[in-house]
Design an enzyme around this catalytic site. Structure first.
Site, PDB file in Angstrom:
ATOM      1  N   HIS A  75       0.849  -1.184   0.000  1.00  0.00           N
ATOM      2  CA  HIS A  75       0.000   0.000   0.000  1.00  0.00           C
ATOM      3  C   HIS A  75       0.883   1.232   0.000  1.00  0.00           C
ATOM      4  O   HIS A  75       2.011   1.204   0.499  1.00  0.00           O
ATOM      5  CB  HIS A  75      -0.917  -0.005   1.234  1.00  0.00           C
ATOM      6  CG  HIS A  75      -1.963   1.070   1.210  1.00  0.00           C
ATOM      7  ND1 HIS A  75      -1.741   2.320   1.729  1.00  0.00           N
ATOM      8  CD2 HIS A  75      -3.228   1.066   0.705  1.00  0.00           C
ATOM      9  CE1 HIS A  75      -2.838   3.056   1.556  1.00  0.00           C
ATOM     10  NE2 HIS A  75      -3.742   2.336   0.936  1.00  0.00           N
ATOM     11  N   ASP A  80      -8.063  -4.355  -0.382  1.00  0.00           N
ATOM     12  CA  ASP A  80      -8.448  -4.814  -1.722  1.00  0.00           C
ATOM     13  C   ASP A  80      -8.135  -6.292  -1.931  1.00  0.00           C
ATOM     14  O   ASP A  80      -8.772  -6.946  -2.763  1.00  0.00           O
ATOM     15  CB  ASP A  80      -7.735  -3.988  -2.799  1.00  0.00           C
ATOM     16  CG  ASP A  80      -8.205  -2.550  -2.836  1.00  0.00           C
ATOM     17  OD1 ASP A  80      -9.414  -2.328  -2.649  1.00  0.00           O
ATOM     18  OD2 ASP A  80      -7.373  -1.655  -3.048  1.00  0.00           O
TER      19      ASP A  80
END
Length: 458
Positions: free
Chosen positions: A333, A392
């Site tokens: 991320h 996600d």
């Protein structure tokens, strides 16, 4: 020019030839270092370049010890309240939490019982589309992409608003609340139209039920039989809360703040955010994870064997598998390093849902990849911070277990994130009176103008 070409969809040989000229303008990577320009507005350590201040949300992944920053477990705060505590609060009370999260993000504090009841009544009041909008807008020329449908519908709503260009805070708040209430209908009706006209499925349109929660109504609008379990509704509700906001620096929220700073209307600003979220590098990441995991299952003989899984993940990193991008989607991320707090919250729900749906073996595979991938990335590549599974990585699997169609994955994200976008638009209009205009350094060489008849002929 080939007159038989479909000018609305085909790339002609002439366009291909002109594309070569575009490619000649490539900027050498070393120029970014020379001029101290941060590509992607991120510095050499991967930190985001500060573009503003916000009261709405804080995302952190570091701790400071003796003046030195170290990677730490990620933290996400909505108006100063840690996301884990927020979710735990309404889950412990066995309540749906998305509505009070909307209130918190827009108005800065958690509502009391009376405030929440009145606010939910206001959302129900706005939960309707203009007369014949479904027939005249959504059902006509249905798109194969639901994010396109959402953007087109939002821009068309401008024409139904007598005060569309009024950017006073009361009017913008009214517009935002209407869009928050309408988004599930815009997305799901668009999906139903797509399935009917493009996939030859039956067309079933349901109206939202004012007695149900936001999450329950998504199932009510989507499913032909309008049935769902309490567990399904509560997990979708939690997913909406976890995706509602993520600071001003994410691409779509930054987009709405940039566009809002020009003093344009709410519909144009929201359409810009939708265009950003549609991109696979942003809102479409969970779909890429789903496709990657499908490819893994098709190409690994024994998905319970750690060695075989590790070999496949190495192939991903070496650009030898799936889309050959060199990425393990859902791992890593821009901000988080050791952990993504949203993914940690989601994991508990995934365990419950996988047991309920009889898909525990599949969950075990996801858990194995989430454990092995960061270790492999760390051993294969020089990284400035740790990596971990982000939300996600799991959300596509959750949506699949909930029976949500893949065509709606990014739209569900948009339905939730519309709340954060609204809060940031209101804050931008209220606290800033300057248009956002960053600078770009021109690096092309200075040349003389050449008259047309003296230019080199091909």
């Amino acid at each position: 020019m080939n007159k038989s070409a479909n000018i609305y969809s085909e790339v002609t040989p002439e366009i291909l030839e002109l594309t070569k000229l575009c490619a000649e303008g490539t900027i050498a990577p070393e120029l970014y270092t020379k001029y101290n320009v941060y590509r992607g507005l991120r510095d050499l350590n991967g930190n985001g370049v500060r573009a503003g201040l916000t009261n709405i949300c804080e995302v952190t992944a570091k701790e400071v010890i003796d003046g030195i920053e170290y990677p730490a477990d990620g933290k996400l705060y909505y108006r100063g309240i840690e996301i884990q505590e927020l979710v735990k609060g309404f889950m412990n009370d066995k309540r749906f939490g998305f509505e009070e999260t909307i209130y918190l993000l827009l108005f800065g504090s958690l509502p009391n019982t009376k405030q929440l009841e009145d606010f939910m009544g206001l959302l129900r009041f706005y939960c309707s589309l203009p007369p014949k909008f479904n027939r005249d807008v959504i059902m006509k020329i249905p798109s194969t992409d639901m994010m396109n449908t959402l953007a087109r519908s939002v821009l068309t709503l401008y024409a139904y608003d007598d005060n569309a260009d009024d950017i006073s805070l009361p009017n913008v708040l009214r517009q935002c609340l209407q869009l928050i209430a309408m988004f599930p209908m815009l997305a799901i009706y668009g999906y139903q139209a797509y399935m009917h006209y493009h996939e030859d499925q039956s067309l079933v349109i349901h109206q939202p039920n004012p007695k149900l929660s936001y999450a329950e109504n998504i199932f009510t609008l989507l499913r032909h039989d309008q049935k769902y379990t309490e567990l399904e509704a509560r997990i979708l509700d939690a997913a909406l809360v976890l995706h509602a906001e993520h600071g001003g620096g994410n691409n779509s929220t930054f987009a709405i703040r940039v566009v809002s700073s020009s003093a344009t209307d709410t519909y144009s600003a929201v359409a810009a955010a939708l265009g950003s979220l549609k991109g696979p590098k942003h809102g479409g990441a969970n779909i890429e994870v789903s496709h990657m995991m499908k490819d893994l299952k098709e190409n690994v003989a024994d998905t319970t064997n750690e060695g075989q899984i590790a070999d496949y993940l190495k192939k991903l990193l070496h650009k030898e598998a799936f889309d050959r991008s060199g990425l393990i989607y859902g791992i890593g991320h821009a901000v988080y390093s050791i952990s993504d707090p949203r993914a940690i919250v989601f994991e508990d729900f995934i365990k419950q849902l996988s047991r309920d749906k009889g898909r525990e073996e599949e969950y075990a595979l996801y858990a194995m990849v989430a454990r092995l991938a960061p270790e492999l990335i760390g051993s294969e590549r020089k990284i400035y911070k740790g990596v971990s599974a982000n939300i996600d990585f799991y959300s596509g699997f959750v949506y699949d277990m909930l029976g949500l169609p893949e065509e709606l994955y990014t739209s569900i994200f948009a339905i939730s994130r519309m709340v954060g976008w609204s809060a940031h638009r209101l804050e931008e209009l209220h606290t800033s009176n300057r248009i956002i205009r960053p600078a770009y350094k021109g690096v092309s060489e200075i040349r003389e103008y050449i008259p047309l008849d003296e230019r080199k002929q091909n």
